[in-house]
Write a protein that holds these residues in place. Sequence first.
Motif, PDB file in Angstrom:
ATOM      1  N   LYS A   1      32.030 -11.111  -3.979  1.00  0.00           N
ATOM      2  CA  LYS A   1      31.593 -11.001  -2.585  1.00  0.00           C
ATOM      3  C   LYS A   1      31.524 -12.356  -1.893  1.00  0.00           C
ATOM      4  N   THR A   2      31.638 -13.438  -2.645  1.00  0.00           N
ATOM      5  CA  THR A   2      31.590 -14.768  -2.039  1.00  0.00           C
ATOM      6  C   THR A   2      32.988 -15.147  -1.567  1.00  0.00           C
ATOM      7  N   ASP A   3      33.163 -15.235  -0.246  1.00  0.00           N
ATOM      8  CA  ASP A   3      34.503 -15.464   0.320  1.00  0.00           C
ATOM      9  C   ASP A   3      35.094 -16.794  -0.124  1.00  0.00           C
ATOM     10  N   MET A   4      34.257 -17.824  -0.247  1.00  0.00           N
ATOM     11  CA  MET A   4      34.774 -19.125  -0.656  1.00  0.00           C
ATOM     12  C   MET A   4      35.341 -19.050  -2.072  1.00  0.00           C
ATOM     13  N   TYR A   5      34.634 -18.342  -2.954  1.00  0.00           N
ATOM     14  CA  TYR A   5      35.133 -18.173  -4.316  1.00  0.00           C
ATOM     15  C   TYR A   5      36.441 -17.376  -4.310  1.00  0.00           C
ATOM     16  N   ARG A   6      36.494 -16.337  -3.501  1.00  0.00           N
ATOM     17  CA  ARG A   6      37.691 -15.464  -3.460  1.00  0.00           C
ATOM     18  C   ARG A   6      38.935 -16.261  -3.068  1.00  0.00           C
ATOM     19  N   ALA A   7      38.817 -17.048  -2.005  1.00  0.00           N
ATOM     20  CA  ALA A   7      39.980 -17.812  -1.519  1.00  0.00           C
ATOM     21  C   ALA A   7      40.463 -18.810  -2.560  1.00  0.00           C
ATOM     22  N   ASN A   8      39.518 -19.554  -3.135  1.00  0.00           N
ATOM     23  CA  ASN A   8      39.914 -20.566  -4.113  1.00  0.00           C
ATOM     24  C   ASN A   8      40.465 -19.944  -5.387  1.00  0.00           C
ATOM     25  N   ALA A   9      39.872 -18.815  -5.790  1.00  0.00           N
ATOM     26  CA  ALA A   9      40.350 -18.149  -7.007  1.00  0.00           C
ATOM     27  C   ALA A   9      41.787 -17.671  -6.829  1.00  0.00           C
ATOM     28  N   ILE A  10      42.114 -17.173  -5.628  1.00  0.00           N
ATOM     29  CA  ILE A  10      43.493 -16.728  -5.340  1.00  0.00           C
ATOM     30  C   ILE A  10      44.461 -17.904  -5.467  1.00  0.00           C
ATOM     31  N   ARG A  11      44.103 -19.035  -4.891  1.00  0.00           N
ATOM     32  CA  ARG A  11      44.984 -20.216  -4.935  1.00  0.00           C
ATOM     33  C   ARG A  11      45.224 -20.662  -6.386  1.00  0.00           C
ATOM     34  N   VAL A  12      44.130 -20.688  -7.176  1.00  0.00           N
ATOM     35  CA  VAL A  12      44.261 -21.160  -8.561  1.00  0.00           C
ATOM     36  C   VAL A  12      45.076 -20.164  -9.386  1.00  0.00           C
ATOM     37  N   LEU A  13      44.782 -18.875  -9.244  1.00  0.00           N
ATOM     38  CA  LEU A  13      45.506 -17.862 -10.010  1.00  0.00           C
ATOM     39  C   LEU A  13      47.004 -17.927  -9.746  1.00  0.00           C
ATOM     40  N   CYS A  14      47.375 -18.041  -8.477  1.00  0.00           N
ATOM     41  CA  CYS A  14      48.809 -18.076  -8.131  1.00  0.00           C
ATOM     42  C   CYS A  14      49.468 -19.359  -8.610  1.00  0.00           C
ATOM     43  N   ARG A  15      48.673 -20.411  -8.778  1.00  0.00           N
ATOM     44  CA  ARG A  15      49.228 -21.681  -9.236  1.00  0.00           C
ATOM     45  C   ARG A  15      49.502 -21.667 -10.742  1.00  0.00           C
ATOM     46  N   ILE A  16      48.616 -20.997 -11.508  1.00  0.00           N
ATOM     47  CA  ILE A  16      48.717 -21.129 -12.970  1.00  0.00           C
ATOM     48  C   ILE A  16      49.318 -19.915 -13.663  1.00  0.00           C
ATOM     49  N   THR A  17      49.511 -18.799 -12.928  1.00  0.00           N
ATOM     50  CA  THR A  17      50.006 -17.587 -13.601  1.00  0.00           C
ATOM     51  C   THR A  17      51.524 -17.537 -13.626  1.00  0.00           C
ATOM     52  N   ASP A  18      52.064 -16.758 -14.562  1.00  0.00           N
ATOM     53  CA  ASP A  18      53.504 -16.523 -14.618  1.00  0.00           C
ATOM     54  C   ASP A  18      53.805 -15.138 -14.038  1.00  0.00           C
ATOM     55  N   GLY A  19      55.078 -14.746 -14.066  1.00  0.00           N
ATOM     56  CA  GLY A  19      55.496 -13.491 -13.446  1.00  0.00           C
ATOM     57  C   GLY A  19      54.828 -12.263 -14.042  1.00  0.00           C
ATOM     58  N   THR A  20      54.572 -12.292 -15.366  1.00  0.00           N
ATOM     59  CA  THR A  20      53.969 -11.122 -16.026  1.00  0.00           C
ATOM     60  C   THR A  20      52.568 -10.845 -15.490  1.00  0.00           C
ATOM     61  N   LEU A  21      51.746 -11.892 -15.435  1.00  0.00           N
ATOM     62  CA  LEU A  21      50.373 -11.722 -14.951  1.00  0.00           C
ATOM     63  C   LEU A  21      50.351 -11.440 -13.452  1.00  0.00           C
ATOM     64  N   LEU A  22      51.356 -11.979 -12.752  1.00  0.00           N
ATOM     65  CA  LEU A  22      51.403 -11.799 -11.300  1.00  0.00           C
ATOM     66  C   LEU A  22      51.531 -10.323 -10.928  1.00  0.00           C
ATOM     67  N   THR A  23      52.299  -9.584 -11.696  1.00  0.00           N
ATOM     68  CA  THR A  23      52.445  -8.153 -11.400  1.00  0.00           C
ATOM     69  C   THR A  23      51.114  -7.411 -11.552  1.00  0.00           C
ATOM     70  N   GLN A  24      50.232  -7.921 -12.435  1.00  0.00           N
ATOM     71  CA  GLN A  24      48.936  -7.287 -12.642  1.00  0.00           C
ATOM     72  C   GLN A  24      47.984  -7.530 -11.470  1.00  0.00           C
ATOM     73  N   ILE A  25      48.103  -8.705 -10.837  1.00  0.00           N
ATOM     74  CA  ILE A  25      47.179  -9.028  -9.737  1.00  0.00           C
ATOM     75  C   ILE A  25      47.819  -8.824  -8.364  1.00  0.00           C
ATOM     76  N   GLU A  26      49.084  -8.306  -8.360  1.00  0.00           N
ATOM     77  CA  GLU A  26      49.799  -8.146  -7.083  1.00  0.00           C
ATOM     78  C   GLU A  26      49.003  -7.265  -6.114  1.00  0.00           C
ATOM     79  N   ARG A  27      48.394  -6.216  -6.620  1.00  0.00           N
ATOM     80  CA  ARG A  27      47.642  -5.290  -5.757  1.00  0.00           C
ATOM     81  C   ARG A  27      46.502  -6.016  -5.040  1.00  0.00           C
ATOM     82  N   TYR A  28      45.812  -6.904  -5.786  1.00  0.00           N
ATOM     83  CA  TYR A  28      44.696  -7.647  -5.182  1.00  0.00           C
ATOM     84  C   TYR A  28      45.189  -8.643  -4.129  1.00  0.00           C
ATOM     85  N   LEU A  29      46.360  -9.231  -4.386  1.00  0.00           N
ATOM     86  CA  LEU A  29      46.920 -10.198  -3.432  1.00  0.00           C
ATOM     87  C   LEU A  29      47.329  -9.501  -2.138  1.00  0.00           C
ATOM     88  N   LYS A  30      47.907  -8.311  -2.253  1.00  0.00           N
ATOM     89  CA  LYS A  30      48.270  -7.551  -1.052  1.00  0.00           C
ATOM     90  C   LYS A  30      47.037  -7.239  -0.215  1.00  0.00           C
TER      91      LYS A  30
END
Length: 886
Positions: free
Chosen positions: A118-147
């Motif tokens: 629920k903390t917007d600051m955490y949400r934004a930063n977590a998205i940036r970090v996840l997209c920076r360090i994940t590969d294609g396999t993990l990306l498909t798992q979090i794609e729904r959240y990114l949309k």
Amino acid sequence: MAQPLIKKDDDRDDEAEYSPFLGIEKGAVLQEARVFNDPQLDPRRCSQVITKLLYLLNQGETFTKTEATEVFFAVTKLFQSKDSGLRRMVYLIIKELSPSSDEVIIVTSSLMKDMNGKTDMYRANAIRVLCRITDGTLLTQIERYLKQAIVDKNPVVASAALVSGIHLLQTNPEIVKRWSNEVQEAVQSRAALVQFHALALLQQIRQNDRLAVSKLVSNLTRGSVRSPLAQCLLIRYISQVILESGTSQTGDRPFYDYLESCLRHKAEMVIFEAARAITELNGVTSRELTPSITVLQLFLSSSKPVLRFAAVRTLNKVAMTHPMAVTNCNIDMESLISDQNRSIATLAITTLLKTGNESSVDRLMKQITNFMSDIADEFKIVVVDAIRSLCLKFPLKFRSLMNFLSNILREEGGFEYKKAIVDSIVILIRDIPDAKENGLLHLCEFIEDCEFTYLSTQILHFLGVEGPKTSDPSKYIRYIYNRVILENATVRASAVSTLAKFGAMVDSLKPRVFTLLRRCLFDSDDEVRDRATLYLNMLGGDGAVVETDKDAKEFLFGSLDVPLSNLENSLKNYEPTEESFDINSVSREVKSQPLAEKKATNKKATGLGAPPTEPSSAVDAYEKLLSSIAEFSSFGKLFKSSSPVELTEPETEYSVNVIKHIFDGHIVFQYNCTNTIPEQLLENVTVIVDASEAEEFGEVASKPLRSLPYDSPGQTFLAFQKPEGVPAVGKFTNILRFFVKEVDPSTGEAEDDGVEDEYQLEDMEVVAADYMLKVGVSNFRNAWESIGADFEKVDEYGLGPRENLAEAVNAVIALLGMQPCEGTEVVPKNSRSHSCLLSGVYMGSAKVLVRLQFGLDSSREVAMKLTVRSEDEAVSDTIHEIVASG
């Protein structure tokens, strides 16, 4: 403990700059990182340690795999802290450490928890970090959240997801392209930054589909973009669409209307972006420029330096192509000469110099004089170049402009600055005859106190060329001989050569020059002594007032029409014999090409076509090759070898190109063949040529290629006789004929029986340009004058409609096959007129110089004036015939 305040010293030079990171070492910081494991975490202390780690990483410090892993695992324990500042530092260090795929799994759950929290600051930063360090396999798992994040109500979260999408598009484009609907929705967002990032991502998703980008731009111009940043981006995309559409003038009219409407926007950045876009449109007219010039003029008087700089920089570019459109801004720009920002002042001055009229030159010079001492050399060079252009524009003002250049030449400055001034004075002397004596004296005074050897030698050489042609050459002797007495060996040697030129060209000065040259025989440097000895022998007459021998003048003043690299290679390859070295044997080709021409397979050539280890030049290497073949050894000296002409399409079964070797009475076609089929061996390879459309040619000899294995280039030759000394032209039809044998892939052995086969090649032409050698001249004006006007031929031609002048210039250069001189083959953008200088040697060793003057009218019809000078009248006529028939 708090540090005591340090009293600042008035003298800033004595201030010691203090850095909180001064003297930190990687080992010590890694020891400090153990605080991450403490049961009771100290958020402030942990944040300081992470800051030091980030500093080390950004300074280029490398961590070993073990060190990075230990730090990473220790950092993951900090997720248990609820401190928001520390959490942000944790996000940063995880991004910088870039953990491997097996380590990422450790933090993935924590980051996904933050992303869905629920903390917007955490949400934004977590998205940036996840997209920076994940590969294609993990990306498909979090794609729904990114949309979901893209259309989130919080603009910080939405922007973080969109920016992450822009980065992911480089590595996982298929996934990001599935987000089009969400991104399209985000473009309609009321948040300025979200709309900006959404538009950037949407354009990148569609960038390879020109129609989709055009449709996107069309939809958005209807007023749905409210963010100034997004509107600036949209204007840039509109400019790109107009450019790619290839339409002249303003391109698609509705787009131009939109750009013009943006000039009335309330945001300054949008107004400027639209004004700049209009000024950069292809073929923009003065009428269409007027609205953008008006808003840029308002920016000139803005209180914001960035707006003043942006406006004057844009107007400076416009002044290059439409100087009259900018003249209305001159009064505003004059006030900017005293602007505190030196970049703005420099641009204002150079723009005024481009747009000013003859009556304003003196006033401008007074203002610039005070200004020059306050700016750096790089800005001074820009001003000097602008003054040179102004002087060429208004030749009658050469005295005041030349005096200005000579005054700043005496002031302090670096090499590039002084070189720019000297080059400008030299150009003015060459182009404005009345400025010659005045300019030469300014250069003489400069070398009296010049600290740059290169500039001294250049000026001395120039004095030797131009000085003897003045009304009183004797006044320059003192300045030149002073260099022999006072300068270093390099300048002394150059001064000796210059003295010799005066003695050769001015008979009345010969006794005085002889006396001075004899004194140089006792110089401490051997180069100076050798030159003095050579010139004393060359001048002859024992110093009497007699006319210098013509050969001596040619030696001293004649331009070396042989490329220095070719001369050097020929001298290296020269083997001492009873026969002396002949400079006429040196190739005059400007660009040497390797003997093994471009093959479709790009493999290294072998056999007859292989280049020698150090070829002196292409022609030398070809000549050795052809003279070694008995059938062609009697053809005499090779005049020219052409570039390879492809006779097959890429990726075909057989790759063939041809080189045309031109002799006085023969032409030899060298066919470079490559077999690209592994299962075939070609034998007895020849090219059957039909010369029915080349009536002046007759086949006299051929040399077939015995064997052509897979991927091993080889050559077959065919020779034709032609009228001696005549530039015969014609069209040749080519058919490749050979015996083909099947090859066993397992053993690599060919079968005994073969089948005769043929392969149709492209037609080939021998054109007039094949008889022209590209030979450059170092000084076109001197070469033009030395040939004289005895065989000058002038005529005018219509070249028909062309897209632009550059197309016409390139077409004529290709037709004549001559070497462009002094960079005149480059046509300025949107230019309506242009002059081009060409040089070459036509068959029979006749030097040819050509001046081309082009003009483009409103209906895009190109007219050309062709002036030819040659040592042979027939060659001058031939050049005109080539253009008339081309």
